[in-house]
Enzyme design. Structure first.
Site, PDB file in Angstrom:
ATOM      1  N   GLU A  70       0.842  -1.198   0.000  1.00 56.93           N
ATOM      2  CA  GLU A  70       0.000   0.000   0.000  1.00 56.93           C
ATOM      3  C   GLU A  70       0.874   1.243   0.000  1.00 56.93           C
ATOM      4  O   GLU A  70       1.894   1.287   0.708  1.00 56.93           O
ATOM      5  CB  GLU A  70      -0.905   0.078   1.240  1.00 56.93           C
ATOM      6  CG  GLU A  70      -1.968  -0.979   1.375  1.00 56.93           C
ATOM      7  CD  GLU A  70      -2.781  -0.792   2.657  1.00 56.93           C
ATOM      8  OE1 GLU A  70      -2.876   0.361   3.149  1.00 56.93           O
ATOM      9  OE2 GLU A  70      -3.310  -1.787   3.177  1.00 56.93           O
ATOM     10  N   GLU A  82     -13.605   5.887  -0.169  1.00 59.25           N
ATOM     11  CA  GLU A  82     -14.525   4.960   0.494  1.00 59.25           C
ATOM     12  C   GLU A  82     -15.237   5.678   1.639  1.00 59.25           C
ATOM     13  O   GLU A  82     -14.654   5.915   2.699  1.00 59.25           O
ATOM     14  CB  GLU A  82     -13.764   3.735   1.003  1.00 59.25           C
ATOM     15  CG  GLU A  82     -13.066   2.961  -0.113  1.00 59.25           C
ATOM     16  CD  GLU A  82     -12.156   1.860   0.404  1.00 59.25           C
ATOM     17  OE1 GLU A  82     -12.672   0.848   0.915  1.00 59.25           O
ATOM     18  OE2 GLU A  82     -10.923   2.029   0.326  1.00 59.25           O
ATOM     19  N   LYS A 140     -15.488   4.224   5.537  1.00 59.67           N
ATOM     20  CA  LYS A 140     -14.330   3.870   6.373  1.00 59.67           C
ATOM     21  C   LYS A 140     -14.335   4.674   7.659  1.00 59.67           C
ATOM     22  O   LYS A 140     -14.610   5.880   7.652  1.00 59.67           O
ATOM     23  CB  LYS A 140     -13.031   4.130   5.604  1.00 59.67           C
ATOM     24  CG  LYS A 140     -12.779   3.182   4.449  1.00 59.67           C
ATOM     25  CD  LYS A 140     -11.339   3.229   3.982  1.00 59.67           C
ATOM     26  CE  LYS A 140     -10.413   2.558   4.985  1.00 59.67           C
ATOM     27  NZ  LYS A 140      -9.029   2.466   4.501  1.00 59.67           N
ATOM     28  N   GLU A 153      -8.990   9.069   5.838  1.00 57.76           N
ATOM     29  CA  GLU A 153      -9.222   7.660   5.503  1.00 57.76           C
ATOM     30  C   GLU A 153     -10.248   7.489   4.392  1.00 57.76           C
ATOM     31  O   GLU A 153     -10.259   6.461   3.708  1.00 57.76           O
ATOM     32  CB  GLU A 153      -9.672   6.891   6.746  1.00 57.76           C
ATOM     33  CG  GLU A 153      -8.594   6.663   7.774  1.00 57.76           C
ATOM     34  CD  GLU A 153      -7.540   5.669   7.298  1.00 57.76           C
ATOM     35  OE1 GLU A 153      -7.890   4.769   6.505  1.00 57.76           O
ATOM     36  OE2 GLU A 153      -6.368   5.801   7.691  1.00 57.76           O
TER      37      GLU A 153
END
Length: 434
Positions: free
Chosen positions: A306, A360, A363, A369
């Protein structure tokens, strides 16, 4: 082979008829037995079959093709369907895809797509799989084998950021789960097709500055050492999550944001190795290599599971802007397309999965995030780094990646073009020498 020289003038016709043919005459070049007009056609036909066979021949399986991949997270209630995601990824020429579970809708959508998939066993499954080999076998039988070979599952990650996370029971279970999953794959003759690994966070290191001083945190060594022993025995790489964004976020006063963003800056100098670093990404990778060196695993490859940069965040999250996210990911993509190593491992080509495909919205945690995506939930680009979205966006002009980027991002294209050039060169050389 050149034809034999003509007979000398002192030899009579009678003597020539009595001479036996030499071995050279028996092995005369087959092309010389054909009319000259047929030779180009024959060679062109040979070239066609050579290139056609190569293009359609199956390629060897690898867990990672090229240098660039993407994390496809789905903690959201408004992102495109898996089928639309396949369309998006193919349009962007992104071949390597990493997911955080084994959702069957995703595995089915990727069928016959040609995309290389890394699937995951979430942390909550690890203890059961460690204690019961049959659980691992059942998991492989239900979530891997039925989708092969049409869905290109090329890797399985067991857990995520377990070591250094503070859960001792989970840390103790990790190795057993990894071994049981590998043995389950091996029992089905899939161990050479599907890689087994586990991603780590920076918490596994005691320190990382300067890079050469990095060693594993003493609290994880008891679990890390046997894990690395096993990965070394089966040829798996060491996966690390690398986030210059987080480093800058927690210490903006002492870290130059340009150093974190691959922009022009003085960099840092590592006196022990006499190496200079002009970006934090390379420095963090070499810190991982230094830790492996100190633990006697110098031959193990480090890959990035990542890395990314948030395009928005809370007021106390400095650097989380659209411009910084665009700069980081654009410069990272350029760096990966160069297919080069790090200062400490210049010949080990860096490979990385970018985080993440989408913003997203579900999250938990700080606002950042929910803003790591290269694309918005509707499939449009979050900012312009050269990718084309599923729909138009106000983030800027949407364009396809250049041909140069495509062939560098796809090892098959490079090999195919090289083969065609080689065949053409052979054809021309043969024509010129006949």
């Amino acid at each position: 082979m050149a034809p034999p020289p003509p007979p000398s003038s002192c030899c009579s016709q009678t003597n020539k008829r009595k001479q036996k043919p030499t071995s050279k005459r028996k092995t005369k070049n087959v092309f010389q037995l054909l009319p000259f007009v047929a030779m180009p056609r024959l060679l062109l036909l040979l070239l066609f079959y050579c290139c056609f066979f190569f293009f359609h021949a199956p390629l060897p399986s690898h867990a990672f093709t090229g240098t660039y991949g993407i994390n496809y997270g789905r903690i959201a209630d408004n992102i495109p369907s898996p089928e639309s995601v396949v369309t998006l990824l193919k349009a962007c020429k992104i071949k390597n895809v990493k997911i955080f579970d084994f959702d069957h809708s995703v595995l089915s959508a990727f069928k016959n797509s040609g995309l290389e998939l890394m699937i995951a066993i979430p942390n909550e499954y690890v203890k059961d799989m460690s204690a019961n080999p049959s659980k691992a076998m059942d998991w492989v039988n239900e979530n891997v084998q039925p989708f092969l070979p049409d869905t290109h599952i090329r890797a399985v990650t067991v857990g995520n950021e377990i070591l250094g996370g503070g859960d001792q029971d989970l840390s103790e279970a990790l190795l057993g789960a990894v071994k049981n999953v590998y043995n389950a794959l091996k029992s089905l003759n899939l161990e050479n097709l599907i890689e087994v690994s586990t991603p780590h966070s920076e918490a596994v290191f005691a320190n990382s500055y300067p890079p050469s001083s990095c060693v594993f945190n003493p609290t994880v060594v008891v679990y890390m050492k046997p894990l690395l022993d096993f990965f070394a025995s089966i040829g798996s790489p060491f996966y690390i999550n690398v986030y210059p964004f987080l480093a800058y976020k927690f210490d903006p006063e002492h870290i130059d944001v340009n150093y974190a963003l691959f922009k022009k800056n003085p960099g840092i100098y590592d006196a022990k190795t006499n190496l200079h670093y002009d970006n934090m990404f390379d420095a963090q990778l070499d810190a991982a290599y230094a830790a492996l060196d100190s633990a006697n695993y110098s031959g193990m490859e480090v890959r990035v599971s990542e890395t990314g940069w948030a395009s928005s965040g809370d007021p106390d999250e400095p650097g989380a802007t659209v411009e910084n996210a665009r700069t980081y990911n654009f410069n990272l993509m350029k760096r990966l397309y160069k297919r080069k190593g790090t200062p400490m491992r210049p010949k080990m080509v860096v490979k990385a999965y970018i985080f993440a495909l989408f913003n997203e919205d579900s999250k938990p945690g700080p606002s950042s995030e929910r803003h790591f995506g290269l694309f918005k939930a509707d499939g449009s680009i979050a900012y312009d780094i050269g990718f084309k979205g599923l729909r138009s966006s106000s983030a800027g002009s949407e364009r396809s990646i250049s041909f140069k980027d495509i062939i560098r991002g796809d090892g098959r294209s490079i090999s195919y073009i090289t083969t065609v050039i080689s065949c053409i060169t052979l054809l021309l050389a043969t024509l010129l020498t006949t």
